[in-house]
Scaffold this active site. Structure first.
Site, PDB file in Angstrom:
ATOM      1  N   SER A   8       0.857  -1.197   0.000  1.00 32.25           N
ATOM      2  CA  SER A   8       0.000   0.000   0.000  1.00 32.25           C
ATOM      3  C   SER A   8       0.882   1.231   0.000  1.00 32.25           C
ATOM      4  O   SER A   8       1.981   1.225   0.561  1.00 32.25           O
ATOM      5  CB  SER A   8      -0.932   0.029   1.217  1.00 32.25           C
ATOM      6  N   CYS A   9       0.406   2.281  -0.663  1.00 31.70           N
ATOM      7  CA  CYS A   9       1.106   3.568  -0.677  1.00 31.70           C
ATOM      8  C   CYS A   9       0.111   4.657  -0.294  1.00 31.70           C
ATOM      9  O   CYS A   9      -1.099   4.417  -0.298  1.00 31.70           O
ATOM     10  CB  CYS A   9       1.727   3.848  -2.046  1.00 31.70           C
ATOM     11  N   PRO A  10       0.578   5.869   0.042  1.00 33.29           N
ATOM     12  CA  PRO A  10      -0.345   6.907   0.519  1.00 33.29           C
ATOM     13  C   PRO A  10      -1.487   7.219  -0.438  1.00 33.29           C
ATOM     14  O   PRO A  10      -2.611   7.412  -0.017  1.00 33.29           O
ATOM     15  CB  PRO A  10       0.575   8.121   0.715  1.00 33.29           C
ATOM     16  N   THR A  16       1.539   1.016  -5.072  1.00 35.39           N
ATOM     17  CA  THR A  16       0.886  -0.157  -4.491  1.00 35.39           C
ATOM     18  C   THR A  16       0.978  -1.353  -5.437  1.00 35.39           C
ATOM     19  O   THR A  16       1.337  -2.464  -5.034  1.00 35.39           O
ATOM     20  CB  THR A  16      -0.594   0.158  -4.194  1.00 35.39           C
TER      21      THR A  16
END
Length: 501
Positions: A8-10, A16
């Site tokens: 997951s990324c921001p 992601t």
């Protein structure tokens, strides 16, 4: 070995899924089975419990807290940032193998109830934590920006058809109550007003959401109320995006400070429900209304006036600087600063068509498309022999990623050869940003790439700027690769020749 992973990324858009693919490929190359759950912006499909139970180890490549982390309790685990998995998936896999070989771990206590996700490293430097707090707010703000911006852009497009001229102005003059009381599904004017009202409502949440989740990242749940209220006050007093940033930090630190007070046991139960939100919201509101609101509003007005006052060479220089930032780190902090500058400009300009902020947004998106398109052009068309087979395959995917305004599509190339790819990316992106301003292209939608072409002012100029920048970047990266030895490609070629012999 068998591994399960969560990425997951921001923003939940590119890193992601790139990390997931990198881990899967690294596992395949090493003879291990890696199954990945992507917790992106589109949601996630949880891994089968049987797959988790059969796994030897777990990899968390995440910049946000992993949802339902307790599913993986008791298994050897490595926890790294999502970029680590993108840039060095074999290294991350090696860490996971070492963790498995080190033996089982004790099962941790069950996680707390589900909450909005964020990930802030309390042991990181002050600068890193500030960036993580900001990115938390921005990651929750972006969906509102995308939805509101595209809806308003569609409203302006329909208004241009419904009204012969000045449609973008006329659509704002129609009271929404008229549409509520007598909506006509066959009237383009009604549809334009409806879309404009819905987009405006989404835009109205930008600053409160930004402030609320910055405060949440700092103080957890106690920060939400003062953050959202402070952000709303920032909009009321005209302090806009800058006011939201300030309100988020003030509300977050106040809530954090109050939550650490030593109070009698009898008061502990009412602290999170009454005392913390009451006091932190009161002080945040007081500061924003009485002390900081007016100066911040004046600063925002000055910034808006400066942008709208730029002409000629100054405007072109601004476009080039935006392009440099978009091409500098391909979705990293500098790229996100430029993108945030563009999207928050849309929220400050309101509904005025033809403003400089729309050209800034066009420069941001066009420049962000250049690097992946350039790498795709160089690796699949112009100079295949200078790129490895894996890079050529990545180049095929980069066509679609670049066309969709996903700058991260160039990361696989930059990870292997940063000293050639990044300068080429910056040069081409700067050229595109400058050309966007010179061609007077504009954009009211904050994302979408070529898929929102009907919403772009001077679409031919926009496309020309992107194509020119991509060609420039591709030519530069090829020229740089001719300087010195491309050891990775040479090693692959030698291996292929030996295999053939």
């Amino acid at each position: 070995m068998k591994f399960v992973a969560v990425t997951s990324c921001p923003t939940g858009i590119a890193h992601t899924y790139m990390a997931a693919e990198a881990l899967e490929q690294a596992g395949k190359a090493a003879g291990h089975d890696v199954q990945v759950e992507t917790q992106g912006s589109a949601g996630s499909s949880p891994l089968d419990p049987a797959v988790i139970a059969a796994a030897d180890g777990v990899i968390f490549a995440a910049d946000l807290e992993v949802k339902d982390r307790d599913r993986f309790a008791g298994k050897p685990t490595v926890d790294v940032g999502v970029k680590k998995a993108v840039h060095d998936a074999p290294g991350v896999l090696a860490q996971a193998i070492a963790a498995v070989e080190a033996g089982p771990v004790a099962a941790p206590a069950a996680d707390a109830p589900a909450a909005p996700t964020t990930k802030v490293d309390k042991d990181a430097s002050v600068g890193t934590r500030v960036r993580q707090w900001l990115m938390t707010g921005i990651s929750y703000m972006i969906p509102f920006v995308a939805a509101g911006g595209i809806l308003i852009a569609l409203a302006f497009m329909l208004a241009g058809v419904a009204w012969d001229q000045n449609g973008a102005v006329e659509v704002t003059k129609v009271p929404v109550n008229e549409i509520i009381s007598g909506f006509d599904a066959f009237d383009l004017k009604d549809w334009a007003v409806l879309l404009n009202a819905a987009g405006g409502a989404a835009f109205g949440f930008l600053v409160p959401v930004l402030a609320g989740f910055i405060a949440y990242a700092i103080a957890d749940r106690p920060g939400l109320v003062p953050g959202f209220v402070g952000g709303s006050i920032a909009v009321t007093v005209g302090a806009g995006f800058l006011g939201g940033l300030v309100a988020g930090f003030i509300g977050g630190f106040l809530a954090l400070w109050i939550s650490r007070w030593k109070v009698p046991k009898g008061m502990r139960g009412i602290m999170p429900v009454v005392v913390i939100p009451l006091l932190s919201t009161f002080v945040t509101g007081l500061l924003m209304l009485v002390v900081l609101g007016r100066p911040l509003a004046a600063l925002m007005d000055g910034l808006t006036s400066w942008l709208n006052g730029l002409t000629g060479a100054n405007l072109i220089l601004l476009g080039a600087i935006i392009g440099l930032m978009m091409g500098f780190d391909l979705g990293g902090p500098v790229n996100k600063v430029a993108y945030t500058f563009g999207v928050t400009g849309l929220s400050t300009v309101g509904l005025t068509a033809g403003a400089t902020e729309y050209r800034v947004m066009a420069a941001v998106m066009a420049a962000g498309m250049v690097a992946p398109l350039a790498m795709a052009l160089a690796s699949t068309v112009l100079a295949k022999k200078m790129f490895t087979h894996a890079e050529q395959e990545n180049g095929k995917a980069a066509w679609l990623l670049g066309a969709s305004f996903i700058s991260e599509g160039a990361i696989p190339f930059a990870a292997v050869d940063p000293f050639r790819v990044l300068p080429a990316s910056m040069i081409g992106s700067a050229a595109t940003g400058a050309l966007i301003m010179a061609f007077d292209a504009s954009l009211q939608a904050p994302h979408g790439g070529i898929w929102v072409l009907p919403l772009i002012g001077n679409p031919l100029g926009f496309l020309a700027a992107v194509v020119i920048g991509a060609v420039v970047s591709a030519v530069v990266v090829i020229a740089l690769k001719k300087i010195g030895h491309n050891t990775v490609v040479e090693a692959e070629r030698t291996a292929d020749e030996l295999a053939a012999a």
